[in-house]
Design a protein around this motif. Structure first.
Motif, PDB file in Angstrom:
ATOM      1  N   ARG A 105       0.823  -1.211   0.000  1.00 62.05           N
ATOM      2  CA  ARG A 105       0.000   0.000   0.000  1.00 62.05           C
ATOM      3  C   ARG A 105       0.861   1.266   0.000  1.00 62.05           C
ATOM      4  O   ARG A 105       0.462   2.285  -0.535  1.00 62.05           O
ATOM      5  CB  ARG A 105      -1.001  -0.012   1.148  1.00 62.05           C
ATOM      6  CG  ARG A 105      -0.426   0.022   2.531  1.00 62.05           C
ATOM      7  CD  ARG A 105      -1.557   0.041   3.564  1.00 62.05           C
ATOM      8  NE  ARG A 105      -1.060  -0.091   4.906  1.00 62.05           N
ATOM      9  CZ  ARG A 105      -1.134  -1.194   5.635  1.00 62.05           C
ATOM     10  NH1 ARG A 105      -1.679  -2.285   5.143  1.00 62.05           N
ATOM     11  NH2 ARG A 105      -0.662  -1.220   6.865  1.00 62.05           N
ATOM     12  N   ARG A 106       2.079   1.195   0.580  1.00 62.73           N
ATOM     13  CA  ARG A 106       2.991   2.343   0.510  1.00 62.73           C
ATOM     14  C   ARG A 106       3.514   2.523  -0.912  1.00 62.73           C
ATOM     15  O   ARG A 106       3.649   3.646  -1.388  1.00 62.73           O
ATOM     16  CB  ARG A 106       4.139   2.156   1.505  1.00 62.73           C
ATOM     17  CG  ARG A 106       3.670   2.241   2.946  1.00 62.73           C
ATOM     18  CD  ARG A 106       4.835   2.161   3.927  1.00 62.73           C
ATOM     19  NE  ARG A 106       4.319   1.880   5.246  1.00 62.73           N
ATOM     20  CZ  ARG A 106       4.580   0.777   5.952  1.00 62.73           C
ATOM     21  NH1 ARG A 106       5.375  -0.147   5.465  1.00 62.73           N
ATOM     22  NH2 ARG A 106       4.056   0.607   7.140  1.00 62.73           N
ATOM     23  N   TRP A 107       3.804   1.410  -1.576  1.00 59.57           N
ATOM     24  CA  TRP A 107       4.233   1.455  -2.983  1.00 59.57           C
ATOM     25  C   TRP A 107       3.130   2.084  -3.830  1.00 59.57           C
ATOM     26  O   TRP A 107       3.393   2.925  -4.682  1.00 59.57           O
ATOM     27  CB  TRP A 107       4.554   0.029  -3.443  1.00 59.57           C
ATOM     28  CG  TRP A 107       4.979  -0.124  -4.870  1.00 59.57           C
ATOM     29  CD1 TRP A 107       6.182   0.221  -5.410  1.00 59.57           C
ATOM     30  CD2 TRP A 107       4.207  -0.700  -5.932  1.00 59.57           C
ATOM     31  NE1 TRP A 107       6.203  -0.098  -6.757  1.00 59.57           N
ATOM     32  CE2 TRP A 107       5.008  -0.666  -7.093  1.00 59.57           C
ATOM     33  CE3 TRP A 107       2.922  -1.239  -6.005  1.00 59.57           C
ATOM     34  CZ2 TRP A 107       4.560  -1.146  -8.319  1.00 59.57           C
ATOM     35  CZ3 TRP A 107       2.478  -1.719  -7.219  1.00 59.57           C
ATOM     36  CH2 TRP A 107       3.285  -1.677  -8.360  1.00 59.57           C
ATOM     37  N   LEU A 108       1.910   1.688  -3.561  1.00 63.95           N
ATOM     38  CA  LEU A 108       0.746   2.230  -4.266  1.00 63.95           C
ATOM     39  C   LEU A 108       0.606   3.740  -4.018  1.00 63.95           C
ATOM     40  O   LEU A 108       0.349   4.505  -4.952  1.00 63.95           O
ATOM     41  CB  LEU A 108      -0.506   1.495  -3.772  1.00 63.95           C
ATOM     42  CG  LEU A 108      -1.750   1.447  -4.610  1.00 63.95           C
ATOM     43  CD1 LEU A 108      -1.472   0.941  -6.006  1.00 63.95           C
ATOM     44  CD2 LEU A 108      -2.791   0.554  -3.928  1.00 63.95           C
ATOM     45  N   ALA A 109       0.797   4.165  -2.782  1.00 65.42           N
ATOM     46  CA  ALA A 109       0.704   5.591  -2.441  1.00 65.42           C
ATOM     47  C   ALA A 109       1.804   6.390  -3.134  1.00 65.42           C
ATOM     48  O   ALA A 109       1.581   7.514  -3.585  1.00 65.42           O
ATOM     49  CB  ALA A 109       0.771   5.782  -0.927  1.00 65.42           C
ATOM     50  N   MET A 110       2.997   5.801  -3.234  1.00 65.26           N
ATOM     51  CA  MET A 110       4.098   6.498  -3.904  1.00 65.26           C
ATOM     52  C   MET A 110       3.822   6.627  -5.408  1.00 65.26           C
ATOM     53  O   MET A 110       4.120   7.664  -6.011  1.00 65.26           O
ATOM     54  CB  MET A 110       5.412   5.751  -3.663  1.00 65.26           C
ATOM     55  CG  MET A 110       6.628   6.532  -4.109  1.00 65.26           C
ATOM     56  SD  MET A 110       6.772   8.193  -3.368  1.00 65.26           S
ATOM     57  CE  MET A 110       7.529   7.815  -1.817  1.00 65.26           C
ATOM     58  N   ILE A 111       3.221   5.609  -6.004  1.00 60.22           N
ATOM     59  CA  ILE A 111       2.835   5.711  -7.410  1.00 60.22           C
ATOM     60  C   ILE A 111       1.812   6.829  -7.586  1.00 60.22           C
ATOM     61  O   ILE A 111       1.907   7.639  -8.519  1.00 60.22           O
ATOM     62  CB  ILE A 111       2.276   4.366  -7.927  1.00 60.22           C
ATOM     63  CG1 ILE A 111       3.420   3.370  -8.132  1.00 60.22           C
ATOM     64  CG2 ILE A 111       1.491   4.550  -9.235  1.00 60.22           C
ATOM     65  CD1 ILE A 111       2.997   1.991  -8.567  1.00 60.22           C
ATOM     66  N   ALA A 112       0.845   6.911  -6.671  1.00 62.36           N
ATOM     67  CA  ALA A 112      -0.164   7.966  -6.747  1.00 62.36           C
ATOM     68  C   ALA A 112       0.475   9.341  -6.612  1.00 62.36           C
ATOM     69  O   ALA A 112       0.136  10.275  -7.347  1.00 62.36           O
ATOM     70  CB  ALA A 112      -1.222   7.764  -5.659  1.00 62.36           C
TER      71      ALA A 112
END
Length: 199
Positions: free
Chosen positions: A76-83
Motif C-alpha cells: 500500500r505504501r508502494w501504491l501511495a508512492m505511485i499515486a
C-alpha cells in the motif's frame, strides 16, 4: 471474493496472469484508498479520478516488477508512492498548459507535493489505510447490530459521555459501557479479518 484471498495472493495473481477478474478485484479493494490518498494532496474530485486512473494504469504496467519483502504495508505504501508521482506528473502537464494567472497556484501545489518525501508518504499511507479499513469494517458490521448498539457506539464516537448516552437512550450507564465494548470487539475482529484479506 473468497475470505482467504490474501493481499499477497491477489498481487501474485496480478503478476502471474493479470486477468480481468484479478484486476477487477484489485480495483474494487483499492480504489477508495487511492482516491483518498490523492485527495489528501489537495486535488479536486475530477483531477483525483484522472490521477487515480493513470495510477492504476501504472500499477498494471509495473506490478510484474513489484517485489514484496514481507513487510506489513509495503504494497500500500508502494501504491501511495505511485499515486504521488502520478500526481506530480499530472501537475507538470497542467502547468505546461496553464496561463500565467493559474501558474502561481499550480507552483504552490507543486511545492506542496514535492515536500511529500517517501517517509511522509509512508506515514500518510498508513494513517489513511487505518481510516479506510475502519470505515469498511463499520459498514460491514453495522447491519448485524441492533439500533441501540449502533446508537451507543456512534454517540461514543461523537465524544458524548456515558451518562448522557444512557439518559438519551434510556439505558443504565453500565449497559452503555457493555454495549460499547461489545461493538468495539466486533469491529476489531472485522478489521483483523479485512487486514488479512487485503492488508
Amino acid at each position: 471474493m473468497e475470505d482467504n484471498l490474501t493481499r499477497m495472493t491477489l498481487i501474485q495473481k496480478l503478476q502471474d496472469d493479470c486477468d480481468d477478474n484479478s484486476w477487477d478485484e484489485f480495483i474494487k479493494l483499492y480504489k477508495g484508498y487511492v482516491f483518498v490518498i490523492i485527495k489528501k494532496m489537495n486535488f479536486n474530485d475530477e483531477d483525483c479520478h484522472d490521477i487515480m486512473q493513470t495510477s492504476f494504469l501504472k500499477v498494471w504496467k509495473s506490478v510484474q516488477n513489484f517485489e514484496h519483502g514481507g513487510y506489513n504495508g509495503q504494497f500500500r505504501r508502494w501504491l501511495a508512492m505511485i499515486a504521488r508521482n502520478t500526481a506530480l506528473n499530472h501537475l507538470d502537464k497542467v502547468k505546461r498548459e496553464a496561463n500565467k494567472q493559474n501558474l502561481y497556484t499550480l507552483e504552490k501545489q507543486h511545492t506542496y507535493l514535492v515536500a511529500f518525501t517517501e517517509p511522509e508518504i509512508d506515514k500518510m499511507a498508513d494513517k489513511e489505510w487505518g481510516v479506510y479499513i475502519s470505515n469498511i469494517a463499520w459498514s460491514n458490521v453495522q447491519p448485524e447490530l441492533n439500533q441501540k448498539l449502533q446508537d451507543v457506539f456512534q454517540m461514543s464516537l461523537d465524544g458524548r459521555p456515558r451518562t448522557e448516552i444512557a439518559e438519551v437512550l434510556d439505558l443504565p450507564p453500565n449497559t452503555v459501557s457493555v454495549y460499547k465494548r461489545r461493538v468495539t470487539a466486533i469491529l476489531q475482529k472485522e478489521i483483523k479479518r479485512l487486514e488479512k484479506t487485503f492488508g
